[in-house]
Motif scaffolding. Structure first.
Motif, PDB file in Angstrom:
ATOM      1  N   PRO A 163      22.149 -23.054  64.843  1.00  0.00           N
ATOM      2  CA  PRO A 163      23.268 -23.917  64.447  1.00  0.00           C
ATOM      3  C   PRO A 163      24.614 -23.372  64.953  1.00  0.00           C
ATOM      4  N   GLN A 164      25.544 -24.284  65.226  1.00  0.00           N
ATOM      5  CA  GLN A 164      26.831 -23.921  65.804  1.00  0.00           C
ATOM      6  C   GLN A 164      27.590 -22.877  64.983  1.00  0.00           C
ATOM      7  N   PRO A 165      27.625 -22.947  63.659  1.00  0.00           N
ATOM      8  CA  PRO A 165      28.352 -21.910  62.916  1.00  0.00           C
ATOM      9  C   PRO A 165      27.772 -20.506  63.132  1.00  0.00           C
ATOM     10  N   ILE A 166      26.456 -20.424  63.325  1.00  0.00           N
ATOM     11  CA  ILE A 166      25.815 -19.130  63.585  1.00  0.00           C
ATOM     12  C   ILE A 166      26.171 -18.657  64.987  1.00  0.00           C
ATOM     13  N   ARG A 167      26.101 -19.570  65.968  1.00  0.00           N
ATOM     14  CA  ARG A 167      26.473 -19.210  67.346  1.00  0.00           C
ATOM     15  C   ARG A 167      27.909 -18.726  67.403  1.00  0.00           C
ATOM     16  N   ALA A 168      28.784 -19.397  66.678  1.00  0.00           N
ATOM     17  CA  ALA A 168      30.197 -19.006  66.668  1.00  0.00           C
ATOM     18  C   ALA A 168      30.384 -17.643  66.006  1.00  0.00           C
ATOM     19  N   ALA A 169      29.706 -17.427  64.893  1.00  0.00           N
ATOM     20  CA  ALA A 169      29.856 -16.160  64.170  1.00  0.00           C
ATOM     21  C   ALA A 169      29.369 -14.970  64.993  1.00  0.00           C
ATOM     22  N   LEU A 170      28.312 -15.194  65.806  1.00  0.00           N
ATOM     23  CA  LEU A 170      27.752 -14.113  66.630  1.00  0.00           C
ATOM     24  C   LEU A 170      28.319 -14.118  68.051  1.00  0.00           C
ATOM     25  N   HIS A 171      29.235 -15.063  68.324  1.00  0.00           N
ATOM     26  CA  HIS A 171      29.824 -15.191  69.668  1.00  0.00           C
ATOM     27  C   HIS A 171      28.738 -15.342  70.730  1.00  0.00           C
ATOM     28  N   LEU A 172      27.758 -16.199  70.445  1.00  0.00           N
ATOM     29  CA  LEU A 172      26.643 -16.412  71.358  1.00  0.00           C
ATOM     30  C   LEU A 172      26.997 -17.447  72.411  1.00  0.00           C
ATOM     31  N   LYS A 173      26.465 -17.216  73.599  1.00  0.00           N
ATOM     32  CA  LYS A 173      26.602 -18.194  74.671  1.00  0.00           C
ATOM     33  C   LYS A 173      25.263 -18.285  75.398  1.00  0.00           C
ATOM     34  N   GLU A 174      25.139 -19.280  76.244  1.00  0.00           N
ATOM     35  CA  GLU A 174      23.891 -19.495  76.970  1.00  0.00           C
ATOM     36  C   GLU A 174      23.473 -18.224  77.709  1.00  0.00           C
ATOM     37  N   GLY A 175      22.206 -17.868  77.556  1.00  0.00           N
ATOM     38  CA  GLY A 175      21.662 -16.698  78.244  1.00  0.00           C
ATOM     39  C   GLY A 175      21.699 -15.424  77.427  1.00  0.00           C
ATOM     40  N   ASP A 176      22.422 -15.408  76.300  1.00  0.00           N
ATOM     41  CA  ASP A 176      22.467 -14.207  75.474  1.00  0.00           C
ATOM     42  C   ASP A 176      21.096 -13.928  74.864  1.00  0.00           C
ATOM     43  N   ALA A 177      20.789 -12.649  74.714  1.00  0.00           N
ATOM     44  CA  ALA A 177      19.533 -12.237  74.089  1.00  0.00           C
ATOM     45  C   ALA A 177      19.745 -12.079  72.583  1.00  0.00           C
ATOM     46  N   LEU A 178      18.715 -12.405  71.829  1.00  0.00           N
ATOM     47  CA  LEU A 178      18.757 -12.292  70.371  1.00  0.00           C
ATOM     48  C   LEU A 178      17.776 -11.231  69.903  1.00  0.00           C
ATOM     49  N   ALA A 179      18.094 -10.609  68.785  1.00  0.00           N
ATOM     50  CA  ALA A 179      17.207  -9.619  68.183  1.00  0.00           C
ATOM     51  C   ALA A 179      16.862 -10.095  66.768  1.00  0.00           C
ATOM     52  N   TYR A 180      15.620  -9.901  66.380  1.00  0.00           N
ATOM     53  CA  TYR A 180      15.148 -10.289  65.056  1.00  0.00           C
ATOM     54  C   TYR A 180      14.636  -9.043  64.352  1.00  0.00           C
ATOM     55  N   ARG A 181      15.010  -8.904  63.073  1.00  0.00           N
ATOM     56  CA  ARG A 181      14.537  -7.775  62.278  1.00  0.00           C
ATOM     57  C   ARG A 181      14.084  -8.331  60.930  1.00  0.00           C
ATOM     58  N   ILE A 182      12.941  -7.877  60.454  1.00  0.00           N
ATOM     59  CA  ILE A 182      12.423  -8.326  59.164  1.00  0.00           C
ATOM     60  C   ILE A 182      12.665  -7.228  58.145  1.00  0.00           C
ATOM     61  N   GLU A 183      13.394  -7.578  57.076  1.00  0.00           N
ATOM     62  CA  GLU A 183      13.681  -6.632  55.990  1.00  0.00           C
ATOM     63  C   GLU A 183      13.487  -7.325  54.652  1.00  0.00           C
ATOM     64  N   ASP A 184      12.667  -6.752  53.825  1.00  0.00           N
ATOM     65  CA  ASP A 184      12.456  -7.264  52.467  1.00  0.00           C
ATOM     66  C   ASP A 184      12.160  -8.766  52.451  1.00  0.00           C
ATOM     67  N   GLY A 185      11.330  -9.223  53.382  1.00  0.00           N
ATOM     68  CA  GLY A 185      10.934 -10.621  53.417  1.00  0.00           C
ATOM     69  C   GLY A 185      11.967 -11.559  54.008  1.00  0.00           C
ATOM     70  N   CYS A 186      13.049 -11.016  54.560  1.00  0.00           N
ATOM     71  CA  CYS A 186      14.087 -11.831  55.202  1.00  0.00           C
ATOM     72  C   CYS A 186      14.163 -11.479  56.678  1.00  0.00           C
ATOM     73  N   VAL A 187      14.524 -12.448  57.484  1.00  0.00           N
ATOM     74  CA  VAL A 187      14.704 -12.222  58.914  1.00  0.00           C
ATOM     75  C   VAL A 187      16.200 -12.112  59.184  1.00  0.00           C
ATOM     76  N   ILE A 188      16.589 -11.052  59.874  1.00  0.00           N
ATOM     77  CA  ILE A 188      17.986 -10.839  60.237  1.00  0.00           C
ATOM     78  C   ILE A 188      18.113 -11.094  61.731  1.00  0.00           C
ATOM     79  N   LEU A 189      18.977 -12.040  62.072  1.00  0.00           N
ATOM     80  CA  LEU A 189      19.208 -12.421  63.462  1.00  0.00           C
ATOM     81  C   LEU A 189      20.513 -11.796  63.921  1.00  0.00           C
ATOM     82  N   SER A 190      20.482 -11.172  65.097  1.00  0.00           N
ATOM     83  CA  SER A 190      21.696 -10.582  65.656  1.00  0.00           C
ATOM     84  C   SER A 190      21.653 -10.674  67.175  1.00  0.00           C
TER      85      SER A 190
END
Length: 70
Positions: free
Chosen positions: A15-42
């Motif tokens: 979603p756009q608010p997430i892209r804006a908060a992480l300053h994401l643009k086309e081609g950027d790589a994402l990282a996923y981490r699972i902690e305590d049953g939640c997924v953290i996207l960065s």
């Protein structure tokens, strides 16, 4: 809460608010981490194409002059 849906191909739109908060643009790589049953996207750390870019030992002005013609 911001939500998105999973497609039949297991894809989703960030979603756009997430892209804006992480300053994401086309081609950027994402990282996923699972902690305590939640997924953290960065943003993933950028891949360094130059393996010597992290060496600071030869990053002085004298070194740049000495190796400028190589």
């Amino acid at each position: 809460m911001i939500t998105s849906r999973l497609t039949s191909k297991s894809q989703t739109t960030i979603p756009q608010p997430i892209r804006a908060a992480l300053h994401l643009k086309e081609g950027d790589a994402l990282a996923y981490r699972i902690e305590d049953g939640c997924v953290i996207l960065s943003r993933a750390d950028p891949v360094i194409d130059d393996p010597f870019a992290t060496f600071d030992e030869w990053n002085g002005e004298a070194d740049r002059k000495a190796y400028a013609g190589l």
